[in-house]
Design a protein around this motif. Structure first.
Motif, PDB file in Angstrom:
ATOM      1  N   VAL A  72       0.826  -1.210   0.000  1.00  0.00           N
ATOM      2  CA  VAL A  72       0.000   0.000   0.000  1.00  0.00           C
ATOM      3  C   VAL A  72       0.857   1.256   0.000  1.00  0.00           C
ATOM      4  CG1 VAL A  72      -1.873  -1.174   1.169  1.00  0.00           C
ATOM      5  CG2 VAL A  72      -0.304   0.215   2.506  1.00  0.00           C
ATOM      6  N   ILE A 100      -3.635  -8.860   7.080  1.00  0.00           N
ATOM      7  CA  ILE A 100      -3.035  -7.652   7.641  1.00  0.00           C
ATOM      8  C   ILE A 100      -3.703  -7.273   8.952  1.00  0.00           C
ATOM      9  CG2 ILE A 100      -2.419  -5.238   7.219  1.00  0.00           C
ATOM     10  CD1 ILE A 100      -1.307  -7.129   5.105  1.00  0.00           C
ATOM     11  N   GLU A 104      -3.228   0.658  13.532  1.00  0.00           N
ATOM     12  CA  GLU A 104      -4.382   1.440  13.955  1.00  0.00           C
ATOM     13  C   GLU A 104      -5.652   0.644  13.648  1.00  0.00           C
ATOM     14  OE1 GLU A 104      -5.452   6.135  13.290  1.00  0.00           O
ATOM     15  OE2 GLU A 104      -3.841   5.215  12.163  1.00  0.00           O
ATOM     16  N   ASN A 106      -8.981  -0.371  12.316  1.00  0.00           N
ATOM     17  CA  ASN A 106      -9.837   0.197  11.275  1.00  0.00           C
ATOM     18  C   ASN A 106     -10.994  -0.733  10.951  1.00  0.00           C
ATOM     19  OD1 ASN A 106      -8.600  -1.759   9.742  1.00  0.00           O
ATOM     20  ND2 ASN A 106      -7.278  -0.351   8.646  1.00  0.00           N
ATOM     21  N   ASP A 108     -14.893  -1.709  10.660  1.00  0.00           N
ATOM     22  CA  ASP A 108     -15.939  -0.883  10.059  1.00  0.00           C
ATOM     23  C   ASP A 108     -17.036  -0.600  11.088  1.00  0.00           C
ATOM     24  OD1 ASP A 108     -17.822   0.278   8.402  1.00  0.00           O
ATOM     25  OD2 ASP A 108     -17.167  -0.918   6.683  1.00  0.00           O
ATOM     26  N   PRO A 109     -17.138   0.642  11.563  1.00  0.00           N
ATOM     27  CA  PRO A 109     -18.055   0.936  12.670  1.00  0.00           C
ATOM     28  C   PRO A 109     -19.534   0.869  12.277  1.00  0.00           C
ATOM     29  CG  PRO A 109     -17.100   2.954  11.832  1.00  0.00           C
ATOM     30  CD  PRO A 109     -16.427   1.828  11.102  1.00  0.00           C
ATOM     31  N   ASP A 110     -19.816   0.778  10.991  1.00  0.00           N
ATOM     32  CA  ASP A 110     -21.216   0.719  10.564  1.00  0.00           C
ATOM     33  C   ASP A 110     -21.800  -0.691  10.689  1.00  0.00           C
ATOM     34  OD1 ASP A 110     -21.194   3.386   9.979  1.00  0.00           O
ATOM     35  OD2 ASP A 110     -20.709   3.125   7.861  1.00  0.00           O
ATOM     36  N   PHE A 111     -20.951  -1.664  11.065  1.00  0.00           N
ATOM     37  CA  PHE A 111     -21.422  -3.047  11.034  1.00  0.00           C
ATOM     38  C   PHE A 111     -21.075  -3.813  12.316  1.00  0.00           C
ATOM     39  CE2 PHE A 111     -20.777  -1.769   6.620  1.00  0.00           C
ATOM     40  CZ  PHE A 111     -22.031  -2.065   6.099  1.00  0.00           C
ATOM     41  N   ILE A 119     -18.137  -8.932   5.215  1.00  0.00           N
ATOM     42  CA  ILE A 119     -17.923  -7.863   4.234  1.00  0.00           C
ATOM     43  C   ILE A 119     -16.460  -7.847   3.800  1.00  0.00           C
ATOM     44  CG2 ILE A 119     -17.862  -5.344   3.953  1.00  0.00           C
ATOM     45  CD1 ILE A 119     -20.481  -5.278   5.561  1.00  0.00           C
ATOM     46  N   TYR A 120     -15.565  -8.109   4.744  1.00  0.00           N
ATOM     47  CA  TYR A 120     -14.153  -8.181   4.377  1.00  0.00           C
ATOM     48  C   TYR A 120     -13.919  -9.343   3.415  1.00  0.00           C
ATOM     49  CZ  TYR A 120      -9.567  -6.230   5.397  1.00  0.00           C
ATOM     50  OH  TYR A 120      -8.382  -5.552   5.312  1.00  0.00           O
ATOM     51  N   ARG A 122     -15.904 -10.344   1.238  1.00  0.00           N
ATOM     52  CA  ARG A 122     -16.360  -9.921  -0.085  1.00  0.00           C
ATOM     53  C   ARG A 122     -15.252  -9.201  -0.856  1.00  0.00           C
ATOM     54  NH1 ARG A 122     -22.088  -8.065   1.044  1.00  0.00           N
ATOM     55  NH2 ARG A 122     -21.183  -6.046   1.450  1.00  0.00           N
ATOM     56  N   TYR A 123     -14.424  -8.446  -0.154  1.00  0.00           N
ATOM     57  CA  TYR A 123     -13.327  -7.751  -0.840  1.00  0.00           C
ATOM     58  C   TYR A 123     -12.343  -8.748  -1.448  1.00  0.00           C
ATOM     59  CZ  TYR A 123     -14.997  -3.763   1.936  1.00  0.00           C
ATOM     60  OH  TYR A 123     -15.768  -2.802   2.508  1.00  0.00           O
ATOM     61  N   PHE A 124     -12.321  -9.971  -0.895  1.00  0.00           N
ATOM     62  CA  PHE A 124     -11.438 -11.004  -1.450  1.00  0.00           C
ATOM     63  C   PHE A 124     -12.172 -11.859  -2.481  1.00  0.00           C
ATOM     64  CE2 PHE A 124      -9.246  -9.963   2.451  1.00  0.00           C
ATOM     65  CZ  PHE A 124      -7.916 -10.062   2.106  1.00  0.00           C
ATOM     66  N   LEU A 151     -22.148  -4.192  17.646  1.00  0.00           N
ATOM     67  CA  LEU A 151     -21.461  -3.178  16.843  1.00  0.00           C
ATOM     68  C   LEU A 151     -20.063  -2.926  17.401  1.00  0.00           C
ATOM     69  CD1 LEU A 151     -24.088  -0.385  16.061  1.00  0.00           C
ATOM     70  CD2 LEU A 151     -23.064  -2.025  14.478  1.00  0.00           C
ATOM     71  N   ARG A 167     -10.353 -10.973  11.284  1.00  0.00           N
ATOM     72  CA  ARG A 167     -10.606 -10.414   9.959  1.00  0.00           C
ATOM     73  C   ARG A 167      -9.431 -10.707   9.022  1.00  0.00           C
ATOM     74  NH1 ARG A 167     -11.013  -3.977   9.159  1.00  0.00           N
ATOM     75  NH2 ARG A 167      -8.762  -4.293   9.236  1.00  0.00           N
TER      76      ARG A 167
ATOM     77  N   ALA B  15     -17.799  -4.523  -4.706  1.00  0.00           N
ATOM     78  CA  ALA B  15     -17.807  -4.902  -3.291  1.00  0.00           C
ATOM     79  C   ALA B  15     -17.800  -3.648  -2.415  1.00  0.00           C
ATOM     80  CB  ALA B  15     -16.603  -5.791  -2.967  1.00  0.00           C
ATOM     81  N   ARG B  26     -29.014  -0.822   6.384  1.00  0.00           N
ATOM     82  CA  ARG B  26     -29.042  -1.036   7.834  1.00  0.00           C
ATOM     83  C   ARG B  26     -29.740   0.123   8.558  1.00  0.00           C
ATOM     84  NH1 ARG B  26     -26.427  -2.231  12.208  1.00  0.00           N
ATOM     85  NH2 ARG B  26     -25.587  -0.133  12.216  1.00  0.00           N
ATOM     86  N   GLN B  94     -13.099   6.914   9.747  1.00  0.00           N
ATOM     87  CA  GLN B  94     -13.338   5.487   9.979  1.00  0.00           C
ATOM     88  C   GLN B  94     -12.223   4.611   9.427  1.00  0.00           C
ATOM     89  OE1 GLN B  94     -17.199   4.349   8.505  1.00  0.00           O
ATOM     90  NE2 GLN B  94     -18.274   5.848   9.749  1.00  0.00           N
ATOM     91  N   LYS B  95     -11.317   5.181   8.638  1.00  0.00           N
ATOM     92  CA  LYS B  95     -10.202   4.424   8.048  1.00  0.00           C
ATOM     93  C   LYS B  95     -10.686   3.243   7.215  1.00  0.00           C
ATOM     94  CE  LYS B  95      -7.259   6.862  10.571  1.00  0.00           C
ATOM     95  NZ  LYS B  95      -6.751   8.061   9.921  1.00  0.00           N
ATOM     96  N   THR B 103      -6.728  -5.353   1.168  1.00  0.00           N
ATOM     97  CA  THR B 103      -7.267  -6.532   0.468  1.00  0.00           C
ATOM     98  C   THR B 103      -6.854  -6.412  -1.008  1.00  0.00           C
ATOM     99  OG1 THR B 103      -9.355  -5.560  -0.275  1.00  0.00           O
ATOM    100  CG2 THR B 103      -9.276  -6.329   2.005  1.00  0.00           C
ATOM    101  N   PRO B 104      -7.221  -7.374  -1.840  1.00  0.00           N
ATOM    102  CA  PRO B 104      -6.781  -7.262  -3.244  1.00  0.00           C
ATOM    103  C   PRO B 104      -7.297  -6.027  -3.973  1.00  0.00           C
ATOM    104  CG  PRO B 104      -7.463  -9.508  -2.772  1.00  0.00           C
ATOM    105  CD  PRO B 104      -7.834  -8.694  -1.571  1.00  0.00           C
ATOM    106  N   LEU B 105      -8.213  -5.293  -3.395  1.00  0.00           N
ATOM    107  CA  LEU B 105      -8.763  -4.134  -4.108  1.00  0.00           C
ATOM    108  C   LEU B 105      -7.747  -2.996  -4.201  1.00  0.00           C
ATOM    109  CD1 LEU B 105     -12.493  -3.899  -3.019  1.00  0.00           C
ATOM    110  CD2 LEU B 105     -11.302  -5.544  -4.432  1.00  0.00           C
TER     111      LEU B 105
END
Ligand code: ADP
Ligand code: MG
Lengths: 321, 260
Positions: A72, A100, A104, A106, A108-111, A119-120, A122-124, A151, A167, B15, B26, B94-95, B103-105
């Motif tokens: 990154v 990883i 810090e 990180n 996801d506070p919305d879930f 959801i993570y 899904r990114y894979f 939450l 995660r 995604a 939600r 929220q980072k 991730t791979p994205l």
């Protein structure tokens, strides 16, 4: 060819050595920011199935190194390959196989905890059913099943850290990168995490971790480097580093004038840090004896040298940041 | 890296889109209020309040005149604010972006997902407003259903402009500048509450040449009035072309911000 068995055999050996690949290899790796060089031409290699540690005071360049490894943060110099692939060219393919744990949090506070994992996934590109099954398994593994539908803001610091590790495992990574995995946690939470990391190691998961908890490094790491100001100072197993740089035992006493003159008379080298006098030695009895008998010094402690002694010796006692 | 980062966009952007969609669902109860309440308030205050003082606009009753503008404004606000304040919160506080690029994205996937989501939100709002406006008798069906597909490029346009500001803003408060200096004037002067034709000719050129909302309102009004002229072809090309330009600019500004 029956006449020449040697050739195929040596070929076989070569191939085996080839398959025992370095998971990460860095040569002259460098990261320059406009106003400073955060990582200054470091070289190291991480082998399969080991836990490799990066130790160093704040600002040493550990996090920057981790970010270059997981593609990154682009390097500004040197060579860096992960799984034999170039971080500049094959970032997606490398990241598919990495887990990883960032310094810090990180999440996801919305879930909820469970949704954070799916959801993570899904990114894979992991299919939903598989991700859900895996998420339940990982919550159980990190002892978070009770918090499945909670939450993120309702989780304690230790739980958040455990969830981040869960995660990071959603894609069954071959290499886990942990940037200060137990930062700010209580002893119970730290021990739980250590146990899980050892379990993962036993399953064959290679790990790279940064920490400035020396006991953590001593317990977990097969090999480690100590970094400061962007450079690697030393590399080796914790035992080897302690042996080479701190002796096997440390004698501590108060630096009274008598003790000092006594040690100097006996030609024993020592260090003074504030109100502490330390002698590194492999023969603690003899020196303790000298101090107590000849110098009539009463408060003398003898302890095993630790990685902390190596660390302080190499990076100094000046406060960072 | 080539082609302004466009080759770095993958299906993974969906995604990211889906993550935002899930978060929206939600909390659907709060999210579904604005598209129902807003048109009612505007219609009552402006359509029937101010409208009572106005005979009609070029033969069209005033509430009917502003109806397509209300849909356009809603698309603008929801897409622009989603990709400014909300994206900034996800990026900075929220980072979420940091978590996703591990991730791979790619960063390009994230930005594309954000823009697609902003456009989707605008389109959802347009869709929800249609039955309300129909019940007030200010739009006709089924012709006005065309407002929904038109909301997609319009949404991408406003979302992309929003992402550009998000990529360069030093703090969340600084996003108030584009909101007040760009979005609010556009809200008033884009043929929304009075026809652009009453402006001096030079301002008319200015509006259709440079104001995204003026083009969107013009297109949407042609749909609800079922009066199609060559102007709407210009509007459509303008919207799609400018959306594409800001999309690429946003992608690259975000790359510059996030790749360090
Ligand atoms: N994005 C950045 N821009 C400029 N300097 C940075 C940036 N990130 C880190 N640094 C600097 O690089 C050095 C190393 O930081 P870091 O890798 O985070 O250290 P560590 O993780 O060992 O504490 C620090 O001096 C830090 O201030
Ligand atoms: Mg760090």
């Amino acid at each position: 060819m029956p006449g020449s068995p040697i050739h195929p055999v040596s070929n076989q050996t070569n191939r085996e050595q080839g398959s025992y690949m370095e998971v990460i290899s860095a040569h002259g790796l460098e990261k320059r920011f406009p106003d400073l060089t955060a990582v200054d031409q470091i070289s190291f290699a991480v082998e399969e199935k080991e836990i490799f540690g990066f130790l160093g005071p704040n600002g040493a360049g550990k996090t920057t190194t981790m970010k270059m490894i997981h593609c990154v943060s682009p390097k500004t110099g040197g060579i860096l390959s992960v799984f034999g692939m170039d971080v500049n060219k094959d970032a997606r393919k490398i990241k598919e196989r990495l887990g990883i744990v960032p310094q810090e949090n990180n999440l996801d506070p919305d879930f909820s905890a469970f949704q954070n994992l799916t959801i993570y996934g899904r990114y894979f590109g992991i299919p939903r059913r598989d991700a859900e099954t895996k998420a339940e398994e990982l919550l159980a593994f990190m002892q978070l099943s009770e918090k499945r539908d909670v939450l993120i803001e309702k989780l304690s610091g230790g739980m958040k850290r455990r969830l981040i590790i869960a995660r990071a495992l959603i894609n069954d990574p071959q290499l886990l990168i942990l940037d200060e995995p137990t930062i700010g946690l209580d002893p119970q939470a730290r021990h739980l995490i250590w146990e899980k990391l050892r379990h993962l190691k036993a399953e064959g998961c290679t790990q790279v971790m940064t920490t400035h908890y020396l006991d953590e490094a001593e317990r977990l790491c097969d090999r480690l480097v100590i970094m400061d100001h962007g450079k690697i100072l030393v590399e080796g197993s914790p035992e080897k580093l302690v042996r080479e740089y701190a002796g096997s035992e440390i004698i501590e006493t108060t630096p009274t004038p008598e003790a000092i003159s006594c040690l100097e008379a006996a030609d024993i080298s020592y260090d003074i840090f504030g109100d502490l006098l330390q002698v590194q030695t492999a023969t603690p009895q003899a020196i303790a004896h000298t101090l107590m008998e000849s110098c009539r010094h009463t408060t003398v402690t003898v302890r095993r040298a630790t990685l902390e002694d190596v660390f302080l010796k190499l990076t100094g006692r000046t406060l960072r940041e | 890296m080539g082609y302004f980062g466009l080759t770095e966009i993958s299906r993974g952007s969906l995604a990211v889109w889906r993550r935002n969609f899930d978060a929206f669902i939600r909390t659907y109860k709060v999210n579904f209020i604005p598209p129902f309440v807003e048109p009612v308030l505007y219609l009552l205050a402006l359509g029937y309040g101010v409208g009572a003082l106005i005979e009609d606009v070029n033969g069209i009753p005033y509430p009917v005149f502003i109806a397509p503008a209300l849909v356009s404004i809603s698309v603008m606000y929801s897409a622009f604010f989603e990709c400014t304040y909300s994206s900034y919160v996800r990026m900075y506080y929220q980072k979420t972006f940091d978590a996703i690029i591990a991730t791979p994205l790619s960063i390009e996937d994230i930005v594309t997902g954000e823009i697609l989501w902003g456009a989707t939100r605008g389109t959802i709002y347009a869709g929800l407003m249609i039955p309300v406006l129909f019940l007030f008798g200010v739009i006709d069906l089924p012709i006005s259903l065309l407002l929904i597909p038109c909301a997609i490029p319009a949404g991408i346009l406003f979302a992309s402009i929003g992402i550009c500001f998000t990529a360069i803003t030093p703090s969340i408060d600084s996003l108030n500048y584009p909101a007040f200096l760009f979005i609010t004037p556009m809200f008033l002067f884009s043929g929304t509450f009075f026809p652009i034709s009453i402006l001096p000719e030079s301002l008319q050129y200015f509006a259709f040449g440079l104001l995204p909302l003026a083009n969107v309102v013009s297109l949407n009004r042609a749909i609800t009035a079922a009066e199609f002229s060559p102007l709407i072809l210009y509007n459509i090309i303008w919207i799609i072309g400018v959306a594409a330009i800001f999309f690429v600019i946003g992608l690259n500004l975000m790359r510059r911000r996030l790749i360090i």
